[in-house]
Design a protein around this motif. Structure first.
Motif, PDB file in Angstrom:
ATOM      1  N   HIS A 173     156.232   2.558  82.431  1.00 13.97           N
ATOM      2  CA  HIS A 173     157.384   2.425  83.438  1.00 13.97           C
ATOM      3  C   HIS A 173     158.220   2.630  83.284  1.00 13.97           C
ATOM      4  O   HIS A 173     158.769   3.426  84.525  1.00 13.97           O
ATOM      5  N   ILE A 176     157.367   5.705  86.524  1.00 14.09           N
ATOM      6  CA  ILE A 176     157.794   5.106  87.937  1.00 14.09           C
ATOM      7  C   ILE A 176     158.882   5.613  88.224  1.00 14.09           C
ATOM      8  O   ILE A 176     159.288   6.035  88.843  1.00 14.09           O
ATOM      9  N   GLY A 182     162.045  12.363  90.535  1.00 13.93           N
ATOM     10  CA  GLY A 182     161.473  13.360  91.655  1.00 13.93           C
ATOM     11  C   GLY A 182     161.544  13.828  92.706  1.00 13.93           C
ATOM     12  O   GLY A 182     161.602  14.557  93.859  1.00 13.93           O
ATOM     13  N   VAL A 389     157.547  14.604  90.173  1.00 16.93           N
ATOM     14  CA  VAL A 389     156.983  14.135  89.999  1.00 16.93           C
ATOM     15  C   VAL A 389     155.551  13.714  89.217  1.00 16.93           C
ATOM     16  O   VAL A 389     155.529  13.023  88.847  1.00 16.93           O
ATOM     17  N   TRP A 390     154.914  15.297  89.312  1.00 18.35           N
ATOM     18  CA  TRP A 390     153.922  15.670  89.045  1.00 18.35           C
ATOM     19  C   TRP A 390     153.599  14.873  86.883  1.00 18.35           C
ATOM     20  O   TRP A 390     152.899  14.308  86.379  1.00 18.35           O
ATOM     21  N   CYS A 393     153.774  11.481  87.077  1.00 20.37           N
ATOM     22  CA  CYS A 393     152.546  10.967  87.241  1.00 20.37           C
ATOM     23  C   CYS A 393     151.432  11.784  86.173  1.00 20.37           C
ATOM     24  O   CYS A 393     150.577  10.025  85.026  1.00 20.37           O
ATOM     25  N   LEU A 396     152.757   8.123  83.878  1.00 22.54           N
ATOM     26  CA  LEU A 396     151.898   7.537  84.498  1.00 22.54           C
ATOM     27  C   LEU A 396     150.321   7.307  83.832  1.00 22.54           C
ATOM     28  O   LEU A 396     149.763   5.578  83.080  1.00 22.54           O
ATOM     29  N   VAL A 397     149.922   7.635  84.227  1.00 18.20           N
ATOM     30  CA  VAL A 397     148.359   7.969  83.504  1.00 18.20           C
ATOM     31  C   VAL A 397     147.688   7.867  81.580  1.00 18.20           C
ATOM     32  O   VAL A 397     147.563   7.388  80.975  1.00 18.20           O
ATOM     33  N   SER A 400     148.767   4.232  80.719  1.00 17.57           N
ATOM     34  CA  SER A 400     149.021   2.820  81.910  1.00 17.57           C
ATOM     35  C   SER A 400     147.311   3.127  80.395  1.00 17.57           C
ATOM     36  O   SER A 400     147.477   1.846  80.238  1.00 17.57           O
ATOM     37  N   PHE A 404     146.698   0.064  77.883  1.00 14.76           N
ATOM     38  CA  PHE A 404     145.536  -0.644  78.595  1.00 14.76           C
ATOM     39  C   PHE A 404     143.919  -0.367  76.895  1.00 14.76           C
ATOM     40  O   PHE A 404     143.699  -1.494  77.006  1.00 14.76           O
TER      41      PHE A 404
END
Ligand code: HEM
Lengths: 454, 284
Positions: A173, A176, A182, A389-390, A393, A396-397, A400, A404
């Motif tokens: 979260h 994001i 970014g 932003v990178w 990202c 984020l990967v 998650s 999971f």
């Protein structure tokens, strides 16, 4: 006062709610479709021609900002609600999760045991201490070293694995929000521009998108050479590249050949190869042979000029094709017989010097080469937010996948003296992937059984 | 011997596997299911060989590009991805009956590619020549394939749950449905597949953005293809949140999964065939 309080409470609850999150996600998905159906950022005329709309339809859609919808107030508000929702929800839940991780329940009572779907009771022989040591050894070997507490002659064990996977969701979260930050940095401090540089020339200003005057930059970029290559048997360009040189105060500080997908970056500005075109008329060089005498001359000149041949006539280059019907460079020329009447135009090819043999006439013309001056078309971008932003990202990967595929697994054991021996109660849970944990728990039960019965 | 021979073998194998799986559902004979699975493996190997040979064929023509350069190649790669995900799920969960609902997607792709798509190997325009293209396509398609499996399983769920409710009184459901996994397992597989697909799609979107940034200087330009991939991502994010926090399981989860796969297919094909954009596949 109390009413005020309840309003802020309501607002807080509204922004913490998951219902809002799901509704926002679905609204974002649905409204995003609009901008894929209506082409964005065209002129009013284009819209009315493309879609056959009346003036009033156009005005209505325009007032709804449908023509630049991803930057419209309502779409940005939706993204804003999404972000606030995410922040509030995390703030509300995070303390509880930190507590679970930092201050685990070390002593499980009967009430807690009843909540476990994986539990077992074993009756062992010996003392509480000897049984405890055996259980500690098995847990240490098969799972994780337990924390041991004793009280009232009982022994409490707690062991856990993967506690930090609880934070996977929060990493996701937060990532994001980092991406949003970014993007905002890029919007505020970044820009997009373009510049065309003719071969051999240099520029020290670029054209921002939508601007009518160029914006100076504090260094110079020179285009030393531009090349374009074509695929064999097709007019498709295979590769084009520009030899760029960066100059500061007249000094060369950087040199790079850029191609599509291989840009040059200097002082935060990135120059991308994006297009090319011809600048000015080409210069031709021909070899012209007098068929009667066999005498040959080499002549050179620009398009449209009369290039005199011995004997009063002149050759006039009229046009040039880089790759004429896949036969390579070709020039269209005609011969002026000295009376200022143009002769019949004909083609000569650089790659087929003998081609003109068959034409007949007084001269045999061969195209030696053509110097076409090109300009290279460069996109210039500056986006200081891109690394943010990178980073987002990446998180984020990682987050998650963590959320999971990792799980927080915990095992509690209570060892107490009973009339018939020593009672061992084992219970455990996992915050996700329960089936795998259930299998593991069965194995562990067997191992404990074996250890305690020996 | 060239790649087209192996693509034909692949198509035939997927068709055969599909038929044999259906026979299995009626016959309830585990040996038949095993046979169907073997045919899937054979088809998958043929598919792999075919893609490898096509790579080599492009290389021999002087094009240094992965075989993911046009619609034909992407569709056969999609079929390959579906088989890969399916076979991995088969190894792990051993629910043979779902083959009958997943392999048809792969077969549909292959037959469409073989019958009506242009299979000539064409060079890529400079803007698309990048390793990012390869990473981007692979991650996206693994995601799409996982969503295809989730969709197939969701259909099974809806069929089975509908039948169960209608024949609640009668004892065990027979017929074709007897071989279906239980609704609980189907619901769980739906979730598991989306749990694989979602991070893959996330990676796909990110590699796409990285590539766009590298090639054009913008990581996001809201072109229709990008936007649709984001729409698909939003739908599955909503699915996940609705599931574990609002208890959307079973029927509603199944419908959301089917809906999500519909959006996925639109993102993959619809955008190029119906809308216009920057991407190379289809359309032009
Ligand atoms: C597109 C944006 C989002 C993404 C990619 C995302 C991703 C995730 C993921 C991967 C999980 C873990 C899933 C699992 O455990 O199976 C999760 C859980 C969760 N998300 Fe999001 N999320 C997003 C937006 C939101 C928003 C806007 C909220 C607003 C409140 C939210 C609230 C939650 C909550 C409460 C959980 C459960 C946490 C827990 O299990 O303790 N998410 N999210």
């Amino acid at each position: 006062m109390s009413k005020q309080q309840s309003f802020t409470d309501q607002l807080w609850d509204f922004f913490c709610s998951l219902k809002l999150a799901i509704i926002t996600l679905i609204l974002l998905a649905l409204t995003s479709i609009i901008g894929t159906v209506i082409q964005q950022n065209k002129s009013p005329q284009e819209y009315m021609e493309m879609y056959g709309w009346s003036e009033s339809t156009f005005k209505l859609l325009d007032s709804l900002q449908f023509f630049d919808m991803y930057h419209s107030y309502w779409f940005l508000s939706l993204l804003g609600i999404f972000a606030v929702n995410l922040i509030c929800c995390s703030i509300k839940r995070l303390p509880r999760i930190i507590k679970v991780v930092r201050e685990p329940v070390l002593k499980a009572d009967d009430g807690l045991f009843r909540t476990f779907s994986n539990r077992e009771e074993i009756l062992a022989q010996g003392t509480v201490e000897s049984v405890r040591d055996k259980v500690v050894a098995v847990l240490g070997e098969k799972f994780a070293n337990p924390v041991v507490n004793g009280e009232d002659g009982k022994s409490y064990l707690f062991a856990q694995k993967g506690a930090y996977s609880r934070f996977g969701v929060y990493v996701t979260h937060t990532s994001i929000l980092i991406i949003f930050v970014g993007a905002m940095i890029g919007n505020v401090w970044g820009f997009k521009a373009f510049v065309n540089i003719t071969e051999g020339q240099s520029v020290n200003a670029i054209w921002l998108r939508g601007d009518k005057v160029p914006t100076p930059i504090d260094f110079e970029v020179r285009n030393d050479d531009f090349k374009v290559e074509f695929y064999e048997g097709g007019g498709r360009p295979k590769e084009y590249s520009s030899d760029l040189v960066v100059l500061e105060n007249g000094q060369e500080v950087m040199k790079k050949t850029i191609e599509v997908n291989h840009p040059l970056t200097y002082k935060g500005l990135t120059f991308y190869q994006s297009s090319y075109g011809v600048a000015g008329d080409p210069i031709y060089r021909f070899r012209v042979e007098n068929r009667a005498t066999g005498d040959a001359v080499t002549i050179m000149g620009a398009q449209g000029r009369h290039l005199s041949l011995p004997g009063g006539k002149a050759l006039i280059p009229m046009g040039y094709a880089e790759n004429y019907q896949n036969f390579g460079p070709a020039a269209q020329v005609n011969i002026d017989k000295g009376d200022h009447q143009h002769g019949t135009p004909f083609l000569v090819f650089k790659n087929f010097p003998q081609f003109d043999e068959r034409r007949g006439g007084d001269y045999k013309v061969t195209l030696l080469d053509v110097q076409q001056t090109y300009y290279t078309g460069l996109q210039v971008a500056k986006d200081p937010g891109v690394w943010v932003v990178w980073l987002g990202c990446l998180l984020l990967v990682v987050g998650s996948c963590g959320a999971f595929f990792l799980s927080h697994r915990r095992i509690w054991v209570t060892i107490q003296p009973l009339e018939q021996g020593v009672g061992v109660k084992i219970g455990g849970n996992a915050h996700r992937n329960q089936p795998a944990f259930a299998l593991f728990f069965d194995e562990l039960k067997k191992d404990l059984d074996d250890a305690l019965s020996s | 011997m060239d790649s087209s021979l192996f693509f034909n073998i692949t198509t035939i194998a997927y068709f055969a596997a599909m038929v044999v799986f259906i026979v299995y559902l009626t016959s309830k004979n585990e040996a038949i299911a095993f046979g169907a699975t073997l045919i899937c493996w054979a088809g998958f190997i043929a598919n792999t060989v075919a893609i490898g040979m096509r790579w080599y064929e492009a290389y021999a023509l002087g094009y240094q590009q992965a075989p993911l350069s046009n619609l034909y190649e992407s569709v056969v790669f999609f079929a390959w991805s579906i088989l890969l995900i399916y076979l991995l799920f088969d190894l792990k969960y051993k629910q043979r009956a779902i083959g009958a609902f997943v392999i048809p997607f792969a077969f549909a792709g292959m037959i469409w590619a073989q019958w009506s798509l242009d299979a000539t190997i064409a060079p890529l325009v400079p803007a698309l020549q990048s390793n990012w293209l390869t990473y981007h396509v692979i991650t996206c398609f693994l995601g799409y394939a996982a969503f295809a499996l989730a969709c197939g399983v969701s259909f099974m769920y809806l069929i089975k749950v509908g039948k169960e409710e209608r024949s609640a009184e009668e004892s065990p459901i027979g017929g074709l449905l007897g071989m279906f996994p239980s609704t609980k397992v189907l619901d769980d597989l739906n979730y598991k597949a989306i749990m694989v697909g979602f991070p893959m799609l996330t990676l796909g979107i990110i590699t796409g953005a990285a590539w766009a940034n590298y090639a054009w200087g913008t990581y996001w330009s809201w072109d229709p293809k990008e936007t649709w991939s984001l729409i698909v991502w939003f739908i599955y994010a909503a699915f996940l949140h609705a599931r574990f926090t609002r208890g959307w399981v079973g029927r509603r989860a199944a419908w959301l999964s089917i809906f999500g796969f519909g959006a996925t297919i639109f993102c993959y094909l619809g955008v190029n065939l119906v809308l216009s954009g920057l991407h190379s596949y289809g359309g032009s």
